[in-house]
Design an enzyme around this catalytic site. Structure first.
Site, PDB file in Angstrom:
ATOM      1  N   ARG A 147     -10.311   8.389  -3.256  1.00 36.78           N
ATOM      2  CA  ARG A 147      -9.210   9.177  -3.088  1.00 36.78           C
ATOM      3  C   ARG A 147      -8.834   8.980  -4.680  1.00 36.78           C
ATOM      4  O   ARG A 147      -8.819   8.033  -5.543  1.00 36.78           O
ATOM      5  CB  ARG A 147      -7.595   8.725  -2.655  1.00 36.78           C
ATOM      6  CG  ARG A 147      -6.531   9.463  -1.993  1.00 36.78           C
ATOM      7  CD  ARG A 147      -5.100   8.869  -1.458  1.00 36.78           C
ATOM      8  NE  ARG A 147      -4.597   8.057  -2.314  1.00 36.78           N
ATOM      9  CZ  ARG A 147      -3.596   7.831  -2.697  1.00 36.78           C
ATOM     10  NH1 ARG A 147      -2.738   8.569  -1.121  1.00 36.78           N
ATOM     11  NH2 ARG A 147      -2.524   7.500  -3.429  1.00 36.78           N
ATOM     12  N   TYR A 159       3.207   9.236  -8.150  1.00 35.90           N
ATOM     13  CA  TYR A 159       2.978   8.953  -7.196  1.00 35.90           C
ATOM     14  C   TYR A 159       1.966   8.465  -6.883  1.00 35.90           C
ATOM     15  O   TYR A 159       0.620   9.736  -7.400  1.00 35.90           O
ATOM     16  CB  TYR A 159       3.308   9.674  -5.220  1.00 35.90           C
ATOM     17  CG  TYR A 159       2.444   9.371  -4.400  1.00 35.90           C
ATOM     18  CD1 TYR A 159       2.991   8.596  -3.684  1.00 35.90           C
ATOM     19  CD2 TYR A 159       0.996   9.985  -4.551  1.00 35.90           C
ATOM     20  CE1 TYR A 159       2.099   7.556  -3.039  1.00 35.90           C
ATOM     21  CE2 TYR A 159       0.472   8.988  -3.571  1.00 35.90           C
ATOM     22  CZ  TYR A 159       0.864   7.849  -2.944  1.00 35.90           C
ATOM     23  OH  TYR A 159      -0.131   7.617  -1.642  1.00 35.90           O
ATOM     24  N   ASP A 210      -3.944  12.782  -2.460  1.00 35.36           N
ATOM     25  CA  ASP A 210      -2.791  13.374  -1.776  1.00 35.36           C
ATOM     26  C   ASP A 210      -2.075  13.669  -2.207  1.00 35.36           C
ATOM     27  O   ASP A 210      -1.331  12.939  -4.162  1.00 35.36           O
ATOM     28  CB  ASP A 210      -2.158  11.399  -1.264  1.00 35.36           C
ATOM     29  CG  ASP A 210      -1.004  11.586  -0.683  1.00 35.36           C
ATOM     30  OD1 ASP A 210      -0.427  12.051  -0.133  1.00 35.36           O
ATOM     31  OD2 ASP A 210      -0.858   9.906  -0.694  1.00 35.36           O
ATOM     32  N   HIS A 212       1.992  14.059  -1.776  1.00 33.92           N
ATOM     33  CA  HIS A 212       2.437  13.160  -0.597  1.00 33.92           C
ATOM     34  C   HIS A 212       4.282  14.187  -0.764  1.00 33.92           C
ATOM     35  O   HIS A 212       5.348  14.047  -1.682  1.00 33.92           O
ATOM     36  CB  HIS A 212       2.799  12.065  -2.092  1.00 33.92           C
ATOM     37  CG  HIS A 212       3.171  11.127  -1.324  1.00 33.92           C
ATOM     38  ND1 HIS A 212       4.162  10.154  -1.295  1.00 33.92           N
ATOM     39  CD2 HIS A 212       2.171   9.520  -0.712  1.00 33.92           C
ATOM     40  CE1 HIS A 212       4.413   9.357  -0.921  1.00 33.92           C
ATOM     41  NE2 HIS A 212       3.410   9.467  -0.172  1.00 33.92           N
ATOM     42  N   GLU A 236      -4.124  16.282   1.155  1.00 33.10           N
ATOM     43  CA  GLU A 236      -3.233  15.362   2.196  1.00 33.10           C
ATOM     44  C   GLU A 236      -1.997  15.383   2.062  1.00 33.10           C
ATOM     45  O   GLU A 236      -0.740  15.977   0.864  1.00 33.10           O
ATOM     46  CB  GLU A 236      -3.390  13.831   1.674  1.00 33.10           C
ATOM     47  CG  GLU A 236      -2.564  13.658   2.918  1.00 33.10           C
ATOM     48  CD  GLU A 236      -2.909  11.447   2.351  1.00 33.10           C
ATOM     49  OE1 GLU A 236      -4.087  11.562   2.103  1.00 33.10           O
ATOM     50  OE2 GLU A 236      -2.066  10.458   2.386  1.00 33.10           O
ATOM     51  N   GLU A 262       0.873  10.567   8.347  1.00 36.90           N
ATOM     52  CA  GLU A 262       0.937   9.469   7.877  1.00 36.90           C
ATOM     53  C   GLU A 262       2.578   8.854   8.596  1.00 36.90           C
ATOM     54  O   GLU A 262       2.777   7.388   8.136  1.00 36.90           O
ATOM     55  CB  GLU A 262       0.582   8.408   6.787  1.00 36.90           C
ATOM     56  CG  GLU A 262       1.470   9.058   5.464  1.00 36.90           C
ATOM     57  CD  GLU A 262       0.815   8.878   4.092  1.00 36.90           C
ATOM     58  OE1 GLU A 262       0.224   8.580   4.354  1.00 36.90           O
ATOM     59  OE2 GLU A 262       1.984   8.576   3.162  1.00 36.90           O
ATOM     60  N   ARG A 283      -3.314  12.193  10.519  1.00 37.98           N
ATOM     61  CA  ARG A 283      -3.852  10.853   9.688  1.00 37.98           C
ATOM     62  C   ARG A 283      -2.412   9.603  10.970  1.00 37.98           C
ATOM     63  O   ARG A 283      -2.178   8.874   9.595  1.00 37.98           O
ATOM     64  CB  ARG A 283      -2.932  10.946   8.488  1.00 37.98           C
ATOM     65  CG  ARG A 283      -3.379  12.483   7.495  1.00 37.98           C
ATOM     66  CD  ARG A 283      -4.432  11.456   6.167  1.00 37.98           C
ATOM     67  NE  ARG A 283      -3.001  10.556   5.161  1.00 37.98           N
ATOM     68  CZ  ARG A 283      -3.714   9.398   5.137  1.00 37.98           C
ATOM     69  NH1 ARG A 283      -4.234   8.622   6.328  1.00 37.98           N
ATOM     70  NH2 ARG A 283      -2.548   8.540   4.133  1.00 37.98           N
ATOM     71  N   GLU A 339      -8.593   5.389   5.852  1.00 39.18           N
ATOM     72  CA  GLU A 339      -8.352   5.081   4.782  1.00 39.18           C
ATOM     73  C   GLU A 339      -8.554   3.544   4.462  1.00 39.18           C
ATOM     74  O   GLU A 339      -7.798   2.441   5.001  1.00 39.18           O
ATOM     75  CB  GLU A 339      -6.331   5.231   4.630  1.00 39.18           C
ATOM     76  CG  GLU A 339      -6.258   4.610   3.007  1.00 39.18           C
ATOM     77  CD  GLU A 339      -4.730   5.809   3.033  1.00 39.18           C
ATOM     78  OE1 GLU A 339      -3.492   5.400   4.235  1.00 39.18           O
ATOM     79  OE2 GLU A 339      -4.243   5.369   1.929  1.00 39.18           O
ATOM     80  N   TRP A 402       9.994  11.726  -2.389  1.00 40.94           N
ATOM     81  CA  TRP A 402       8.651  11.216  -2.373  1.00 40.94           C
ATOM     82  C   TRP A 402       7.996  10.792  -2.757  1.00 40.94           C
ATOM     83  O   TRP A 402       7.469  11.959  -1.507  1.00 40.94           O
ATOM     84  CB  TRP A 402       9.196   9.696  -2.610  1.00 40.94           C
ATOM     85  CG  TRP A 402       8.766   8.826  -3.301  1.00 40.94           C
ATOM     86  CD1 TRP A 402       8.183   8.855  -5.168  1.00 40.94           C
ATOM     87  CD2 TRP A 402       7.422   7.950  -2.942  1.00 40.94           C
ATOM     88  NE1 TRP A 402       7.484   7.834  -4.922  1.00 40.94           N
ATOM     89  CE2 TRP A 402       6.640   7.317  -4.121  1.00 40.94           C
ATOM     90  CE3 TRP A 402       7.019   7.601  -1.494  1.00 40.94           C
ATOM     91  CZ2 TRP A 402       5.709   6.114  -3.656  1.00 40.94           C
ATOM     92  CZ3 TRP A 402       6.153   6.500  -1.538  1.00 40.94           C
ATOM     93  CH2 TRP A 402       5.701   5.673  -2.781  1.00 40.94           C
TER      94      TRP A 402
END
Ligand code: GCO
Ligand code: MG
Length: 402
Positions: A147, A159, A210, A212, A236, A262, A283, A339, A402
């Protein structure tokens, strides 16, 4: 067999972890991860004050019944605190069941579907050149998938970019720090990163990214389109997923594969995403999605719809969660990737484990159970220390994701 006792162990060997330990009258013990980053003590209290009293005297072999008892029986369903607590119980019970059978957990789930679990590591840098160098380090270590995140010109922090490269830890202060965000700056910069990475490393390694939760659906569609030439394994968390239907917009515009989940706790949070084929990878993982028992249901629904798994595996998921996830990954037919962010040596010492990394793959080991233990004496040397994830604002001060 009966559950004789259960206790919660909170320890901070570099970061906070919450672990449930269940003991049976036959001397078998099982461990479950209950860590919820930044809200650790809420889950510890949920377990100690509300769950453990209901477990004593029950038959630990009734894994499904105890799951249903805690999920349906509480009346209040779902949510990260509840589902992490249920996950901890469920993981500990599967651990006990597998130990009682004298088998590694993957055998009870249905046996090996593969020889190893492909993992992706986290490369990040302050700028594109630094990220390119970090990706090279992971490839040298044998990783098949990496990643890549990098700093964005004009934004002081963001992030996924850390000082401490191998042990990236986002919960970085005892009260939340704040980042500033600009989707415009980000969307201009990210394609340049992947252009450089493909120039340098070719199309052999899998590359992931990602976002985020920071884009709107149409921005996410643009990101996916602009990354198409670089053929990512996935992008992601491009948008927050409270509105599952929003993914239809993204899907219409791009063939870049989409991963999310996630922070999902139940199947209901991804039902539309899966049934409408709006995502490619789910995820969700053991600790935040109700344990092996519930994750297995999510994966089975996903399988019918050609969605593969990609379990969350950041450092805030303890080695206990990682061990359980690796048994799950070894069995699950529609496995995609796992991951993997390495824990610090202090964390590894508190949680001795049988899993190991070799040439881009993790292996769960053949110890009966999920193969992860806790050194309670050592754990006691690292008391809880409050830590929060950062927060994020737009450049004009508006509170953002975030
Ligand atoms: C990831 C995640 C993490 C999370 C962290 C929050 O893809 O690994 O986005 O970095 O931010 O797990 O607790
Ligand atoms: Mg993520």
């Amino acid at each position: 067999m009966k559950i004789r006792s259960a206790k919660v162990i909170v320890t901070c060997p570099g970061r906070n972890f919450v672990t449930l330990k269940i003991e049976t009258d036959e001397g078998l013990t099982g461990l479950g991860d209950a860590t919820l980053n930044g809200r650790e003590l809420a889950v510890a209290s949920y377990l100690t004050d509300h769950v453990i009293p209901c477990l004593i005297g029950r038959d630990p072999q009734q894994v499904e019944d105890i799951w249903q008892y805690l999920y349906r029986g509480a009346y209040w369903r779902g949510g990260p605190v509840t589902m992490s607590a249920i996950a901890a119980v469920d993981t500990a019970l599967w651990d006990i069941k597998a130990k009682a059978a004298g088998m590694p957990l993957y055998q009870l789930l249905g046996g090996k579907s593969r020889n190893g679990v492909m993992v992706y590591g986290h490369a990040n840098g302050a700028d594109i050149s630094e990220t390119v160098d970090e990706v090279a380090k992971f490839l040298d270590l044998g990783y098949k998938a990496v990643r890549a995140q990098c700093g964005i010109p004009g934004l002081p922090s963001t992030y996924g970019v850390s000082k401490d490269k191998m042990f990236y830890e986002p919960a970085d202060a005892d009260l939340p720090t704040e980042n500033l965000w600009s989707s415009e700056k980000y969307l201009d910069h990210v394609p340049q990163l992947f252009e450089r990475l493909r120039d340098k490393f070719g199309f052999g390694p899998h590359l992931l990214h990602d976002a985020h939760h920071r884009l709107t659906p149409i921005e996410a569609a643009r990101l996916g389109k602009s990354l198409e030439p670089y053929r990512l394994f996935w992008m992601e968390d491009v948008v927050p997923a409270e509105n599952q239907a929003a993914f239809r917009t993204i899907r219409q515009h791009t063939v870049t594969p989409i991963a999310i989940g996630e922070i999902f706790n139940t199947l209901w949070q991804c039902q539309t995403l899966i049934e409408e084929g709006l995502i490619d990878y789910i995820r969700a993982t053991v600790v935040h999605a109700g344990g092996i028992t519930h994750l297995r249901r999510i994966a089975t629904l996903a399988d019918i719809h050609h969605v593969r798994t990609g379990c969350h595996g950041a450092t805030d998921l303890s080695p206990v969660c990682m061990g359980a996830a690796l048994h799950f990954d070894t069995w699950v037919p529609n496995f995609g990737i796992q991951e993997y962010m390495t824990h610090t040596p202090e964390t590894d010492a508190v949680f001795p484990h049988s899993y190991w990394f070799e040439d881009g793959y993790l292996h769960p080991g053949d110890t009966p159970g999920h193969g992860v233990d806790i050194d309670e004496e050592l754990a006691a040397k690292y008391p809880y220390s409050r830590a929060y994830l950062p927060m994020n604002r737009l450049q004009d001060g508006t509170m953002y994701n975030w």
